[in-house]
Design a protein around this motif. Structure first.
Motif, PDB file in Angstrom:
ATOM      1  N   TYR A  34       0.809  -1.216   0.000  1.00  0.00           N
ATOM      2  CA  TYR A  34       0.000   0.000   0.000  1.00  0.00           C
ATOM      3  C   TYR A  34       0.845   1.272   0.000  1.00  0.00           C
ATOM      4  O   TYR A  34       0.324   2.367   0.079  1.00  0.00           O
ATOM      5  CB  TYR A  34      -0.974  -0.015   1.186  1.00  0.00           C
ATOM      6  CG  TYR A  34      -1.988  -1.116   1.043  1.00  0.00           C
ATOM      7  CD1 TYR A  34      -3.048  -1.000   0.163  1.00  0.00           C
ATOM      8  CD2 TYR A  34      -1.858  -2.295   1.761  1.00  0.00           C
ATOM      9  CE1 TYR A  34      -3.971  -2.021   0.008  1.00  0.00           C
ATOM     10  CE2 TYR A  34      -2.784  -3.318   1.618  1.00  0.00           C
ATOM     11  CZ  TYR A  34      -3.829  -3.168   0.732  1.00  0.00           C
ATOM     12  OH  TYR A  34      -4.728  -4.194   0.581  1.00  0.00           O
ATOM     13  N   LYS A  77      -6.480  -3.769   6.945  1.00  0.00           N
ATOM     14  CA  LYS A  77      -6.650  -3.346   5.546  1.00  0.00           C
ATOM     15  C   LYS A  77      -7.609  -2.159   5.465  1.00  0.00           C
ATOM     16  O   LYS A  77      -7.338  -1.171   4.780  1.00  0.00           O
ATOM     17  CB  LYS A  77      -7.172  -4.511   4.709  1.00  0.00           C
ATOM     18  CG  LYS A  77      -7.399  -4.165   3.247  1.00  0.00           C
ATOM     19  CD  LYS A  77      -7.793  -5.369   2.436  1.00  0.00           C
ATOM     20  CE  LYS A  77      -9.183  -5.829   2.780  1.00  0.00           C
ATOM     21  NZ  LYS A  77      -9.708  -6.853   1.889  1.00  0.00           N
ATOM     22  N   TYR A  78      -8.708  -2.228   6.190  1.00  0.00           N
ATOM     23  CA  TYR A  78      -9.667  -1.119   6.160  1.00  0.00           C
ATOM     24  C   TYR A  78      -9.114   0.125   6.844  1.00  0.00           C
ATOM     25  O   TYR A  78      -9.408   1.244   6.423  1.00  0.00           O
ATOM     26  CB  TYR A  78     -11.014  -1.550   6.742  1.00  0.00           C
ATOM     27  CG  TYR A  78     -11.706  -2.501   5.799  1.00  0.00           C
ATOM     28  CD1 TYR A  78     -12.190  -2.062   4.568  1.00  0.00           C
ATOM     29  CD2 TYR A  78     -11.814  -3.851   6.099  1.00  0.00           C
ATOM     30  CE1 TYR A  78     -12.770  -2.946   3.678  1.00  0.00           C
ATOM     31  CE2 TYR A  78     -12.405  -4.736   5.210  1.00  0.00           C
ATOM     32  CZ  TYR A  78     -12.882  -4.274   3.998  1.00  0.00           C
ATOM     33  OH  TYR A  78     -13.454  -5.145   3.116  1.00  0.00           O
ATOM     34  N   TYR A  81      -7.005   1.715   4.211  1.00  0.00           N
ATOM     35  CA  TYR A  81      -7.850   2.445   3.256  1.00  0.00           C
ATOM     36  C   TYR A  81      -8.262   3.796   3.828  1.00  0.00           C
ATOM     37  O   TYR A  81      -8.233   4.811   3.140  1.00  0.00           O
ATOM     38  CB  TYR A  81      -9.095   1.639   2.900  1.00  0.00           C
ATOM     39  CG  TYR A  81      -8.850   0.405   2.069  1.00  0.00           C
ATOM     40  CD1 TYR A  81      -7.660   0.210   1.371  1.00  0.00           C
ATOM     41  CD2 TYR A  81      -9.811  -0.580   1.976  1.00  0.00           C
ATOM     42  CE1 TYR A  81      -7.448  -0.925   0.613  1.00  0.00           C
ATOM     43  CE2 TYR A  81      -9.617  -1.721   1.216  1.00  0.00           C
ATOM     44  CZ  TYR A  81      -8.426  -1.884   0.540  1.00  0.00           C
ATOM     45  OH  TYR A  81      -8.216  -3.006  -0.216  1.00  0.00           O
ATOM     46  N   LYS A  85      -7.322   7.404   2.393  1.00  0.00           N
ATOM     47  CA  LYS A  85      -8.395   8.347   2.051  1.00  0.00           C
ATOM     48  C   LYS A  85      -8.125   9.698   2.703  1.00  0.00           C
ATOM     49  O   LYS A  85      -8.318  10.741   2.080  1.00  0.00           O
ATOM     50  CB  LYS A  85      -9.733   7.786   2.532  1.00  0.00           C
ATOM     51  CG  LYS A  85     -10.935   8.506   1.933  1.00  0.00           C
ATOM     52  CD  LYS A  85     -12.245   8.007   2.512  1.00  0.00           C
ATOM     53  CE  LYS A  85     -12.585   6.620   2.037  1.00  0.00           C
ATOM     54  NZ  LYS A  85     -13.911   6.170   2.498  1.00  0.00           N
ATOM     55  N   THR A  90      -5.518   7.589  -3.708  1.00  0.00           N
ATOM     56  CA  THR A  90      -6.503   6.608  -4.146  1.00  0.00           C
ATOM     57  C   THR A  90      -5.801   5.287  -4.382  1.00  0.00           C
ATOM     58  O   THR A  90      -4.634   5.241  -4.737  1.00  0.00           O
ATOM     59  CB  THR A  90      -7.210   7.043  -5.443  1.00  0.00           C
ATOM     60  OG1 THR A  90      -6.221   7.242  -6.450  1.00  0.00           O
ATOM     61  CG2 THR A  90      -7.998   8.320  -5.227  1.00  0.00           C
ATOM     62  N   THR A  96      -5.424  -3.185  -4.952  1.00  0.00           N
ATOM     63  CA  THR A  96      -5.844  -3.724  -3.666  1.00  0.00           C
ATOM     64  C   THR A  96      -5.914  -5.235  -3.654  1.00  0.00           C
ATOM     65  O   THR A  96      -5.636  -5.854  -2.657  1.00  0.00           O
ATOM     66  CB  THR A  96      -7.218  -3.180  -3.237  1.00  0.00           C
ATOM     67  OG1 THR A  96      -8.174  -3.543  -4.223  1.00  0.00           O
ATOM     68  CG2 THR A  96      -7.175  -1.689  -3.049  1.00  0.00           C
TER      69      THR A  96
END
Length: 180
Positions: A34, A77-78, A81, A85, A90, A96
């Protein structure tokens, strides 16, 4: 798994530290894709571990179908994200899930001393659809279980994943056997 849940609920310091340490390196390796700095990833892992513990204490983990590790990685993972954000970065769908792993798998196959079978596998793997590449990569390259893949890719049940994996593997075998 029951022992881990009990430990997460009771909170014995040494036991919690062992669970934290056992999953930390694997999570940081997973999260590298990421493109975040290591300090952010460590902070996210710590927050995810705290959330995991809170979920265990509240009873949310009593009936989970996945492993504790998969559940922890999913929380992380969330959180990644959300972090991206907030930074206005993005993350595309291909980044992903699967794309990076599939390209990593292709790089592994590009060693100079490939056997004929390995060359055929590399060539025909590239001809599979992205979804099949992703499925086979997660199962054979990353070593995820059917349950972990079911959760990771958002399928409703593991039978769908089993049949999808079987179809993908069958397609790959047919491509390899076909005379071109």
């Amino acid at each position: 798994m029951k022992d881990i849940l009990i430990t997460l609920k009771k909170g014995h310091h040494q036991s919690l530290e062992k669970i934290y340490t056992d999953y930390r390196a694997a999570f940081l390796q997973f999260a590298k894709k990421y493109d975040l700095d290591s300090d952010s990833l460590i902070d996210i892992y710590q927050d995810a571990f705290i959330a995991l513990r809170e979920h265990a204490i509240s009873g949310k983990l009593d009936e989970i179908k996945s492993s504790v590790k998969t559940y922890l990685f999913s929380i992380g993972k969330y959180m990644i994200y959300d972090h991206l954000k907030k930074q206005k970065k993005t993350v595309s769908y291909e980044d992903t899930i699967g794309h990076k792993e599939a390209s990593d798998l292709t790089e592994v196959f590009q060693e100079p001393t490939l056997t004929t079978e390995q060359q055929l596998l590399r060539q025909h793997f590239r001809n599979l659809g992205k979804r099949c590449q992703e499925m086979l990569t997660l199962f054979y390259y990353r070593g995820l279980t059917i349950d972990e893949i079911t959760e990771s890719l958002g399928y409703e049940n593991k039978n769908v994943v089993k049949s999808q994996k079987s179809r993908c593997l069958k397609s790959l075998k047919e491509l390899i056997k076909s005379p071109n």
